[in-house]
Write a protein that holds these residues in place. Structure first.
Motif, short mmCIF file in Angstrom:
data_model
loop_
_atom_site.label_atom_id
_atom_site.label_comp_id
_atom_site.label_asym_id
_atom_site.label_seq_id
_atom_site.Cartn_x
_atom_site.Cartn_y
_atom_site.Cartn_z
N TRP A 88 0.13 7.78 -1.87
CA TRP A 88 -0.35 7.12 -3.07
C TRP A 88 0.80 6.53 -3.87
CZ3 TRP A 88 2.22 9.29 -7.04
CH2 TRP A 88 2.55 10.64 -6.98
N SER A 89 0.45 5.55 -4.72
CA SER A 89 1.37 4.98 -5.69
C SER A 89 0.53 4.57 -6.89
CB SER A 89 2.10 3.77 -5.11
OG SER A 89 2.95 3.17 -6.07
N ILE A 135 5.11 -0.73 2.01
CA ILE A 135 3.81 -0.18 2.40
C ILE A 135 2.69 -1.16 2.05
CG2 ILE A 135 2.14 1.67 1.96
CD1 ILE A 135 4.48 3.58 1.64
N TYR A 136 1.80 -1.38 3.01
CA TYR A 136 0.61 -2.20 2.82
C TYR A 136 -0.59 -1.27 2.95
CZ TYR A 136 3.99 -5.90 3.51
OH TYR A 136 5.10 -6.71 3.39
N PRO A 137 -1.12 -0.76 1.81
CA PRO A 137 -2.14 0.29 1.85
C PRO A 137 -3.53 -0.24 2.12
CG PRO A 137 -1.61 -0.25 -0.41
CD PRO A 137 -0.71 -1.11 0.44
N SER A 138 -4.45 0.69 2.33
CA SER A 138 -5.85 0.31 2.60
C SER A 138 -6.65 0.19 1.32
CB SER A 138 -6.50 1.36 3.51
OG SER A 138 -6.42 2.65 2.92
N ALA A 139 -6.22 0.85 0.23
CA ALA A 139 -6.98 0.84 -1.02
C ALA A 139 -6.06 0.46 -2.18
CB ALA A 139 -7.60 2.22 -1.28
N SER A 170 -2.74 2.67 -5.59
CA SER A 170 -2.83 2.27 -4.17
C SER A 170 -2.80 3.52 -3.32
CB SER A 170 -1.65 1.36 -3.80
OG SER A 170 -1.65 0.19 -4.60
N ARG A 171 -3.51 3.49 -2.18
CA ARG A 171 -3.60 4.69 -1.35
C ARG A 171 -3.70 4.32 0.14
NH1 ARG A 171 -7.32 5.04 -5.17
NH2 ARG A 171 -8.98 4.57 -3.67
N MET A 172 -3.25 5.24 0.98
CA MET A 172 -3.60 5.27 2.39
C MET A 172 -4.33 6.58 2.64
SD MET A 172 -0.43 3.57 4.54
CE MET A 172 0.76 4.86 4.17
N PRO A 265 14.10 -3.45 8.40
CA PRO A 265 12.82 -3.26 7.74
C PRO A 265 12.16 -1.93 8.13
CG PRO A 265 12.98 -5.48 8.65
CD PRO A 265 14.15 -4.72 9.17
N PHE A 266 11.59 -1.25 7.13
CA PHE A 266 10.81 -0.04 7.34
C PHE A 266 9.43 -0.34 6.79
CE2 PHE A 266 10.21 4.64 5.91
CZ PHE A 266 9.42 4.90 7.01
N ILE A 267 8.46 -0.53 7.68
CA ILE A 267 7.14 -1.03 7.30
C ILE A 267 6.07 -0.03 7.72
CG2 ILE A 267 5.43 -2.86 7.68
CD1 ILE A 267 7.77 -4.77 8.18
N LEU A 268 5.18 0.28 6.78
CA LEU A 268 3.99 1.08 7.06
C LEU A 268 2.79 0.27 6.59
CD1 LEU A 268 5.20 4.56 5.68
CD2 LEU A 268 5.29 3.75 8.05
N SER A 269 1.86 0.00 7.48
CA SER A 269 0.76 -0.89 7.13
C SER A 269 -0.54 -0.41 7.75
CB SER A 269 1.06 -2.31 7.62
OG SER A 269 -0.05 -3.15 7.45
N THR A 270 -1.60 -0.44 6.94
CA THR A 270 -2.93 -0.16 7.47
C THR A 270 -3.54 -1.43 8.08
OG1 THR A 270 -3.87 -0.56 5.27
CG2 THR A 270 -3.35 1.72 5.86
N GLN A 271 -2.85 -2.55 7.94
CA GLN A 271 -3.28 -3.79 8.58
C GLN A 271 -2.66 -3.86 9.97
OE1 GLN A 271 -1.97 -6.92 6.01
NE2 GLN A 271 -3.16 -6.22 4.26
#
Length: 319
Positions: A88-89, A135-139, A170-172, A265-271
Motif C-alpha cells: 500500500w501507499s 510500482i503500478y498497482p491494481s487499485a 494505492s494497493r496491490m 529499473p526495479f519495476i513491480l506492476s499488476t499490468q
C-alpha cells in the motif's frame, strides 16, 4: 491566442514576468528531454530481459511473472481503507490558499508499505522487497472529506465542493497478477563478514542508550564503561548475533527480488508486460513531442524578445 505566443506580449511584457515564463517553458523542454531517455531505457530493459521461472532463475537481474501472495504472519493492512493487501501507499492532503488566493493541496501525511510479500509463478515463490520500486498497482482510490483522518472509505467520501481534505490510497492485493523486474538473489546463512557487521551495528545501538549499557555492563558501579566491561559487552553482542544466526541456519535459503545495483529499473506492476511496453512507448513519444514544442516556443520567445529590445544609444564623444 496564447499570450506567450503573441509577438506584442513578448515585446512589451514585464521583464520579470517574461523571463519567468520563458525559463519555465525551457525547463519543461529539458524535463521532457530527460523523460525520453528514462522511458526509452525502461522500454529497452523490459523488451531485452528474458523471462525466468523462480525455480530456475539465475542470480542477478531477472524478469518474473506470477501472482501476489502474502507471507505467513501478520496480515498487511492498508491504513486508510483498512483493506487487506500485499502493498500500500497513501497520502492525506489539506486544501490551502496562498497569499494570492490560489488554492493548493498540501501533504499532511504520507506513507508506503515496506513489508515483504511473495510472487508465486507456479514453479516456486520469491520474496519481493518493494523498497525503491516503481510500482503500478491494481487499485487507486481518491476521495474527499472534512477531517484530517478519513471517517469513511472512498464510497462515503465522494467529492464535495469545498471539501477540506483529500485522501489517496494505492494497493496491490493478494492474488493480483504481478510482473516483476529486479535483482534476484538467494539469501542463506550470513557469512563471517556479515556477522561481524551485525555485531558492530548491535554495539553501536547499545552505545546510543548509555543508561541501559551502564546498567547491564558496569560491573564495578563507577558510572562508566571501562575497557574490560566493553569487552564483556562485545562478547555478549557476539553471543546474541550468533544465536540469531544459528536459528536462521535451521531455515532453508529464501529467494528475494529487490532493488538492483547500478541504478537499473526495479519495476513491480499488476499490468502485464505488453501493457507496460505500450505505456512506456506512449510516454516516450509524448516526451518527444513536448520537447520539440516547448523547445520551439522557448526559442521563439527568447529570439523575438532579444530582437525587439531597444538598441542603446551610441556614445557620443565630447567636442
Amino acid at each position: 491566442m496564447i499570450p506567450f505566443l503573441d509577438s506584442h506580449w513578448i515585446a512589451s511584457a514585464d521583464a520579470g514576468h517574461f523571463w519567468a515564463v520563458a525559463i519555465g517553458i525551457s525547463l519543461l523542454a529539458i524535463a521532457a528531454f530527460f523523460g525520453i531517455f528514462i522511458f526509452q531505457r525502461r522500454l529497452r530493459v523490459i523488451e531485452d530481459t528474458p523471462r525466468s521461472l523462480v525455480r530456475s532463475a539465475a542470480q542477478g537481474y531477472v524478469e518474473l511473472q506470477g501472482r501476489c501472495r502474502l507471507m505467513p504472519g501478520e496480515p498487511i493492512i492498508a491504513p486508510l481503507t483498512q483493506t487487506r493487501c500485499v502493498w500500500w501507499s497513501y497520502s492525506i492532503e489539506e486544501r490551502r490558499s496562498d497569499s494570492k488566493g490560489r488554492e493548493t493541496w498540501s501533504v499532511l501525511q504520507r506513507g508506503t508499505s515496506d513489508d515483504l510479500f511473495f510472487i508465486d509463478d507456479g514453479s516456486g515463490q520469491c520474496a519481493i522487497d518493494p523498497d525503491r520500486a516503481t510500482i503500478y498497482p491494481s487499485a487507486k482510490d481518491v476521495w474527499y472529506g472534512d477531517s484530517p483522518e478519513p471517517l469513511g472509505g472512498p464510497a462515503l467520501g465522494t467529492f464535495r465542493v469545498g471539501s477540506q481534505y483529500r485522501y489517496r490510497e494505492s494497493r496491490m492485493h493478494e492474488d493480483d497478477p504481478l510482473y516483476a523486474l529486479g535483482y534476484f538473489h538467494t539469501q542463506g546463512p550470513a557469512g563471517m563478514g556479515e556477522i561481524n557487521e551485525e555485531i558492530r551495528q548491535l554495539l553501536a545501538e547499545w552505545k546510543r542508550d548509555q543508561a541501559t549499557l551502564i546498567r547491564r555492563f558496569d560491573t564495578n558501579h563507577d558510572g562508566q564503561i571501562d575497557q574490560q566491561e566493553w569487552e564483556a559487552a562485545r562478547e555478549e553482542a557476539r553471543r546474541e548475533v550468533l544465536a540469531t544466526e544459528r536459528e536462521a541456519m535451521s531455515r532453508p535459503p529464501i529467494n528475494v527480488l529487490s532493488h538492483p545495483p547500478y541504478n537499473r529499473p526495479f519495476i513491480l506492476s499488476t499490468q502485464p508486460q505488453k501493457k507496460l511496453v505500450s505505456r512506456f512507448r506512449t510516454y516516450a513519444i509524448g516526451c518527444l513531442v513536448v520537447f520539440f514544442v516547448a523547445g520551439a516556443v522557448a526559442a521563439h520567445m527568447i529570439t523575438l524578445r532579444v530582437e525587439t529590445m531597444p538598441t542603446p544609444p551610441a556614445a557620443t564623444s565630447a567636442p
